[in-house]
Scaffold this active site. Structure first.
Site, PDB file in Angstrom:
ATOM      1  N   HIS A 308      79.172  61.702  27.333  1.00 51.40           N
ATOM      2  CA  HIS A 308      79.579  60.563  26.433  1.00 51.40           C
ATOM      3  C   HIS A 308      78.938  59.170  26.557  1.00 51.40           C
ATOM      4  CE1 HIS A 308      83.284  57.797  25.660  1.00 51.40           C
ATOM      5  NE2 HIS A 308      83.673  58.758  25.396  1.00 51.40           N
ATOM      6  N   ASP A 366      87.372  66.186  25.616  1.00 51.71           N
ATOM      7  CA  ASP A 366      87.706  67.276  24.740  1.00 51.71           C
ATOM      8  C   ASP A 366      87.288  68.733  25.243  1.00 51.71           C
ATOM      9  OD1 ASP A 366      88.902  65.884  22.744  1.00 51.71           O
ATOM     10  OD2 ASP A 366      87.183  65.067  22.063  1.00 51.71           O
TER      11      ASP A 366
HETATM   12  N1  ACO Z   1      74.444  68.882  25.738  1.00 52.66           N
HETATM   13  C1  ACO Z   1      73.095  68.950  26.047  1.00 52.66           C
HETATM   14  N2  ACO Z   1      72.319  67.763  25.902  1.00 52.66           N
HETATM   15  C2  ACO Z   1      73.056  66.464  25.894  1.00 52.66           C
HETATM   16  C3  ACO Z   1      74.366  66.352  25.600  1.00 52.66           C
HETATM   17  C4  ACO Z   1      75.164  67.790  25.643  1.00 52.66           C
HETATM   18  N3  ACO Z   1      76.503  67.610  25.386  1.00 52.66           N
HETATM   19  N4  ACO Z   1      74.658  65.174  25.378  1.00 52.66           N
HETATM   20  C5  ACO Z   1      73.417  64.366  25.689  1.00 52.66           C
HETATM   21  N5  ACO Z   1      72.380  65.406  26.097  1.00 52.66           N
HETATM   22  C6  ACO Z   1      71.169  65.079  26.518  1.00 52.66           C
HETATM   23  C7  ACO Z   1      70.344  64.609  25.226  1.00 52.66           C
HETATM   24  O1  ACO Z   1      69.951  65.570  24.600  1.00 52.66           O
HETATM   25  C8  ACO Z   1      69.580  63.537  25.635  1.00 52.66           C
HETATM   26  O2  ACO Z   1      68.473  64.111  26.591  1.00 52.66           O
HETATM   27  P1  ACO Z   1      66.911  63.664  26.580  1.00 52.66           P
HETATM   28  O3  ACO Z   1      67.049  62.149  27.199  1.00 52.66           O
HETATM   29  O4  ACO Z   1      65.914  64.367  27.395  1.00 52.66           O
HETATM   30  O5  ACO Z   1      66.542  63.262  25.116  1.00 52.66           O
HETATM   31  C9  ACO Z   1      70.398  62.720  26.738  1.00 52.66           C
HETATM   32  O6  ACO Z   1      71.424  63.654  27.254  1.00 52.66           O
HETATM   33  C10 ACO Z   1      71.070  61.687  26.356  1.00 52.66           C
HETATM   34  O7  ACO Z   1      71.846  61.876  24.926  1.00 52.66           O
HETATM   35  P2  ACO Z   1      72.155  60.893  23.882  1.00 52.66           P
HETATM   36  O8  ACO Z   1      72.448  61.900  22.780  1.00 52.66           O
HETATM   37  O9  ACO Z   1      71.032  60.028  23.891  1.00 52.66           O
HETATM   38  O10 ACO Z   1      73.519  60.384  24.222  1.00 52.66           O
HETATM   39  P3  ACO Z   1      74.500  59.638  23.355  1.00 52.66           P
HETATM   40  O11 ACO Z   1      75.437  58.599  24.292  1.00 52.66           O
HETATM   41  O12 ACO Z   1      73.813  59.180  22.099  1.00 52.66           O
HETATM   42  O13 ACO Z   1      75.583  61.030  23.105  1.00 52.66           O
HETATM   43  C11 ACO Z   1      77.420  62.228  22.828  1.00 52.66           C
HETATM   44  C12 ACO Z   1      76.980  60.746  23.434  1.00 52.66           C
HETATM   45  C13 ACO Z   1      77.251  62.268  21.229  1.00 52.66           C
HETATM   46  C14 ACO Z   1      78.956  62.274  23.078  1.00 52.66           C
HETATM   47  C15 ACO Z   1      76.770  63.393  23.458  1.00 52.66           C
HETATM   48  O14 ACO Z   1      76.716  63.580  24.793  1.00 52.66           O
HETATM   49  C16 ACO Z   1      77.116  64.787  22.697  1.00 52.66           C
HETATM   50  O15 ACO Z   1      76.536  65.133  21.527  1.00 52.66           O
HETATM   51  N6  ACO Z   1      78.050  65.388  23.159  1.00 52.66           N
HETATM   52  C17 ACO Z   1      78.574  66.592  22.725  1.00 52.66           C
HETATM   53  C18 ACO Z   1      79.663  66.378  21.663  1.00 52.66           C
HETATM   54  C19 ACO Z   1      80.708  65.857  22.425  1.00 52.66           C
HETATM   55  O16 ACO Z   1      81.447  66.445  23.237  1.00 52.66           O
HETATM   56  N7  ACO Z   1      81.506  64.762  21.953  1.00 52.66           N
HETATM   57  C20 ACO Z   1      82.837  64.245  22.196  1.00 52.66           C
HETATM   58  C21 ACO Z   1      82.677  62.568  22.755  1.00 52.66           C
HETATM   59  S1  ACO Z   1      83.962  62.188  23.386  1.00 52.66           S
HETATM   60  C22 ACO Z   1      84.833  61.790  22.134  1.00 52.66           C
HETATM   61  O17 ACO Z   1      84.551  61.603  21.086  1.00 52.66           O
HETATM   62  C23 ACO Z   1      86.605  61.791  22.284  1.00 52.66           C
END
Ligand code: ACO
Length: 431
Positions: A308, A366
């Site tokens: 998140h 979710d």
């Molecule tokens: N699975 C694997 N790796 C992940 C995930 C994931 N779900 N989420 C983040 N990471 C990793 C990234 O690859 C990144 O790794 P790195 O530092 O080695 O490059 C690090 O964790 C940070 O991730 P970011 O993408 O920079 O985090 P951000 O805050 O931008 O993204 C997000 C948040 C979009 C929710 C992300 O965690 C994601 O895509 N999750 C899966 C989708 C999801 O469940 N969305 C629902 C959100 S809640 C809602 O809307 C109600």
């Protein structure tokens, strides 16, 4: 904290500015950066708004590290345990919990606005049988601006209030019509004698040829899900509603923009994506292979329902929803649901893996909501629509807050331009 200032020095010119610091009631201070452009001719650069407070707001507070979520100051776990979605909607809109009379009046107002114009209903026929319901909901909500355009003065508080009641009341009807359209079943008119969630379930599952009885646990579970999804401060869809609304656009059009923004898998589409992912994994034995794919950056595979932007410790909503998930599955005789078992095992494995621990990736709301929706018989393509129904209360509250602010400005970010510098047009034959 009063009069705290940050000093900004441009080393090239030696010019100094004092940037005022503003404090909220709780949460981090913000630095007012207006002087950066005024005094130094520079913009700030913050893609994804990682460090930018786009607005001042009194609605929802999140402390991502501590896993705190407050609606108008009330902790989400207290509201989940004691309140109802309509009471929460009133709270978000008006700032305080209603007394009994106010809640009754609000409920009656919502119940009296549940029908949608018949010509809107006919619009559904224009969609192909397999149209995604989010596309239909977004289009129908936008179309409502055509019905309520000349009669809607956004500067009139009473008009804004009627708009808020209308959209909160009609969004379940719009969603149910999209669902029935996809099924090829006749539309079921709203029943104003039923509660908000019972009416929603009735419109989804009743058919004209036999009586339908709403399961009170299903209505209770749905009410809880709506409470948990009702608002989440300046998330992507709410910011979209604010940005679209800041132009003075018709509020139905602004809400429709929010529906579209919510659709993406990184936002409201995640619960749908979680179930797709669980089905793709198939069995517990396949989890290790899937986890190594997730850890391999080249694969572009993410563990859906994990991570998140704001919660970097735990999502307080995930904890509440996990308990309801077990309750619903147990009562509906689906406690041995293989997808739930898979989800639980996946959660255990991910939570003990250094990749997720070091990145502070925890299950979000979710991860479990999709499993509850499936247990209630709601098809996957409708999951994000359910989210949109809940979030409408938050979107409207933010739109209201923004429009009633006398200092409101049109939202207009700037950019760091990295395209070509000025060059002359070349005739087509000479390129
Ligand atoms: N699975 C694997 N790796 C992940 C995930 C994931 N779900 N989420 C983040 N990471 C990793 C990234 O690859 C990144 O790794 P790195 O530092 O080695 O490059 C690090 O964790 C940070 O991730 P970011 O993408 O920079 O985090 P951000 O805050 O931008 O993204 C997000 C948040 C979009 C929710 C992300 O965690 C994601 O895509 N999750 C899966 C989708 C999801 O469940 N969305 C629902 C959100 S809640 C809602 O809307 C109600």
């Amino acid at each position: 904290m009063a009069n705290k200032k940050f000093e900004l020095l441009d080393p090239a010119t030696g010019k100094k500015s004092e940037l005022p610091v503003r404090s909220g009631t709780i949460g981090p201070d913000v630095i007012d950066i207006a002087a950066v452009t005024k005094d130094h001719g520079a913009f700030t650069f913050d893609p994804g708004f990682m460090a930018t407070a786009s607005t001042e707001s009194k609605i929802t507070y999140i402390d991502g590290d501590a896993g705190v979520l407050l609606y108008r100051g009330y902790p989400i776990d207290q509201l989940a345990a004691k309140s109802s979605f309509l009471e929460v909607a009133y709270l978000l809109l008006n700032g305080d919990l209603p007394d009994a009379k106010q809640l009754t009046e609000f409920t009656v107002n919502i119940q009296r606005h549940t029908m949608i114009n018949e010509s809107l209903l006919r619009m559904y026929n224009g969609f192909r049988y397999d149209a995604h319901p989010m596309a239909m909901v977004s289009a129908i909500v936008a179309s409502m601006s055509a019905f309520y355009h000349d009669s809607m003065d956004i500067n009139n508080p009473r008009h804004r209030e009627i708009f808020a009641h209308r959209i909160i009341a009609k969004i379940p009807t719009i969603a149910a019509a999209a669902y029935k359209n996809a099924l090829g079943q006749p539309f079921i008119y709203p029943r104003n004698d039923l509660g908000y969630c019972a009416n929603l379930l009735h419109m989804f599952y009743a058919v004209p040829c036999e009586p339908y009885h709403v399961d009170p646990l299903a209505a209770e579970a749905l009410d809880l899900l709506l409470i948990l999804h009702a608002d989440h401060e300046q998330n992507a869809s709410t910011s979209t509603v604010r940005l679209a609304g800041s132009t003075g656009a018709n509020p139905y059009a602004a809400i429709s923009a929010g529906v579209s923004a919510l659709w993406g898998p990184a936002h409201g589409g995640a619960n749908e994506a979680v179930l797709d992912m669980l089905e793709e994994i198939g069995t517990v034995d396949n989890i290790p292979k899937f986890i190594s794919q997730v850890k391999d950056k080249a694969s572009n595979v993410r563990l859906m329902g994990f991570g998140h932007r704001v919660y970097k410790n735990f999502d307080p909503r995930a904890k509440i929803i996990r308990d309801m998930c077990h309750k619903v599955l147990a009562r509906m005789g689906r406690a041995d649901n293989p997808l739930l078992e898979l989800a639980q095992r996946l959660e255990e494995i991910a939570l003990s893996d250094d990749y997720f621990i070091s990145r502070k990736l925890y299950p979000n709301v979710d991860f479990y909501s999709g499993i509850i929706y499936s247990a209630l018989g709601i098809p996957r393509s409708m999951f994000t629509v359910m989210f949109a129904i809940a979030r409408t209360a938050g979107w409207v509250s933010h739109w209201q807050e923004m429009i009633s602010d006398p200092h409101m400005k049109i939202g207009r970010p700037r950019q760091l331009y990295t395209g070509p510098v000025k060059r002359d047009y070349v005739e087509i034959g000479k390129r």
